[in-house]
Design a protein around this motif. Structure first.
Motif, PDB file in Angstrom:
ATOM      1  N   GLN A   1     -34.135  -5.792   3.326  1.00 57.50           N
ATOM      2  CA  GLN A   1     -34.267  -6.600   4.491  1.00 57.50           C
ATOM      3  C   GLN A   1     -33.678  -6.246   5.778  1.00 57.50           C
ATOM      4  N   PRO A   2     -34.276  -5.702   6.775  1.00 55.13           N
ATOM      5  CA  PRO A   2     -33.824  -5.279   7.964  1.00 55.13           C
ATOM      6  C   PRO A   2     -32.971  -6.350   8.679  1.00 55.13           C
ATOM      7  N   VAL A   3     -33.204  -7.559   8.607  1.00 57.47           N
ATOM      8  CA  VAL A   3     -32.533  -8.878   9.405  1.00 57.47           C
ATOM      9  C   VAL A   3     -31.170  -8.668   8.814  1.00 57.47           C
ATOM     10  N   LEU A   4     -30.203  -8.554   9.992  1.00 60.06           N
ATOM     11  CA  LEU A   4     -28.809  -8.875   9.708  1.00 60.06           C
ATOM     12  C   LEU A   4     -28.442 -10.062   9.614  1.00 60.06           C
ATOM     13  N   PRO A   5     -28.064 -10.866   8.403  1.00 61.15           N
ATOM     14  CA  PRO A   5     -27.485 -12.006   8.407  1.00 61.15           C
ATOM     15  C   PRO A   5     -26.245 -12.231   9.105  1.00 61.15           C
ATOM     16  N   SER A   6     -25.877 -13.418   9.534  1.00 60.97           N
ATOM     17  CA  SER A   6     -24.641 -13.822   9.898  1.00 60.97           C
ATOM     18  C   SER A   6     -24.281 -15.353   9.481  1.00 60.97           C
ATOM     19  N   ALA A   7     -22.812 -15.314   9.396  1.00 68.42           N
ATOM     20  CA  ALA A   7     -22.543 -16.634   9.018  1.00 68.42           C
ATOM     21  C   ALA A   7     -22.769 -17.807   9.809  1.00 68.42           C
ATOM     22  N   ARG A   8     -23.249 -18.831   9.142  1.00 67.24           N
ATOM     23  CA  ARG A   8     -23.707 -20.083  10.123  1.00 67.24           C
ATOM     24  C   ARG A   8     -22.391 -20.901  10.280  1.00 67.24           C
ATOM     25  N   ALA A   9     -22.386 -21.771  11.307  1.00 65.22           N
ATOM     26  CA  ALA A   9     -21.423 -22.797  11.529  1.00 65.22           C
ATOM     27  C   ALA A   9     -21.146 -23.760  10.628  1.00 65.22           C
ATOM     28  N   ALA A  10     -20.010 -23.960  10.372  1.00 66.77           N
ATOM     29  CA  ALA A  10     -19.600 -24.996   8.995  1.00 66.77           C
ATOM     30  C   ALA A  10     -20.371 -26.387   9.239  1.00 66.77           C
ATOM     31  N   ASP A  11     -21.133 -26.774   8.432  1.00 70.39           N
ATOM     32  CA  ASP A  11     -21.757 -28.102   8.583  1.00 70.39           C
ATOM     33  C   ASP A  11     -21.777 -28.600   7.123  1.00 70.39           C
ATOM     34  N   PRO A  12     -20.995 -29.705   7.050  1.00 67.23           N
ATOM     35  CA  PRO A  12     -20.666 -30.425   5.676  1.00 67.23           C
ATOM     36  C   PRO A  12     -21.993 -31.196   5.212  1.00 67.23           C
ATOM     37  N   GLU A  13     -22.860 -31.368   6.049  1.00 77.49           N
ATOM     38  CA  GLU A  13     -24.295 -32.069   5.610  1.00 77.49           C
ATOM     39  C   GLU A  13     -25.189 -30.858   5.068  1.00 77.49           C
ATOM     40  N   ARG A  14     -25.043 -29.754   5.379  1.00 77.98           N
ATOM     41  CA  ARG A  14     -26.025 -28.663   4.981  1.00 77.98           C
ATOM     42  C   ARG A  14     -25.672 -28.399   3.281  1.00 77.98           C
TER      43      ARG A  14
END
Length: 146
Positions: free
Chosen positions: A89-102
């Motif tokens: 997968q060429p798309v580079l991931p990034s950590a998402r902002a904290a979200d207790p609802e996710r």
């Protein structure tokens, strides 16, 4: 710094079915056991557990988001374990902002929080993610204290 192996590296190709995640965790424990048997560095139980968690998260992401097999490499240098997972997968991931609802999608956040460093690099035909963590519970001067 705890003396460790000069350089101990192992690599495995993981096929595309969901059994590769459990296989990768077990393979990591086998690698760390062999590392200790061959070279004698103190691999703490905590380090073993954290390594399995990192492997589980990175391999799960590769399995879920990249077609084809993934490659996993474990590389011990001194008192550090380098865990690299490469996928197509060429798309580079990034950590998402904290979200207790996710629900879900916290894997990269977890890996970043429990490792000394996390590098995500593009590679021909995909990307490689490398996480580094200590093999012992002893605080060091070159990373986060554990």
């Amino acid at each position: 710094m705890v003396p460790g192996p000069p350089h101990s590296k192992a690599c495995v190709v993981l096929d595309g079915d969901d059994s590769c995640i459990a296989f990768a965790r077990h393979w990591t424990v086998d690698y760390l056991t062999q590392l200790k048997d061959d070279h004698g560095p103190a691999v703490s139980e905590r380090a073993r557990d954290l390594a399995q968690l990192v492997v589980s998260e990175l391999v799960t992401n590769a399995y879920k988001h990249a077609p084809g097999p993934a490659r996993m490499e474990l590389h011990a240098t001194g008192d550090r374990l380098h865990i690299t997972v490469c996928d197509s997968q060429p798309v580079l991931p990034s950590a998402r902002a904290a979200d207790p609802e996710r629900v879900g999608q916290h894997g990269l956040e977890i890996v970043a929080a429990i490792t000394d460093s996390l590098d995500i690099q593009p590679e021909a035909g995909g990307k490689c993610i490398t996480a580094r963590l200590p093999l012992t519970d002893t605080p060091t001067t070159t990373g986060k204290a554990v």
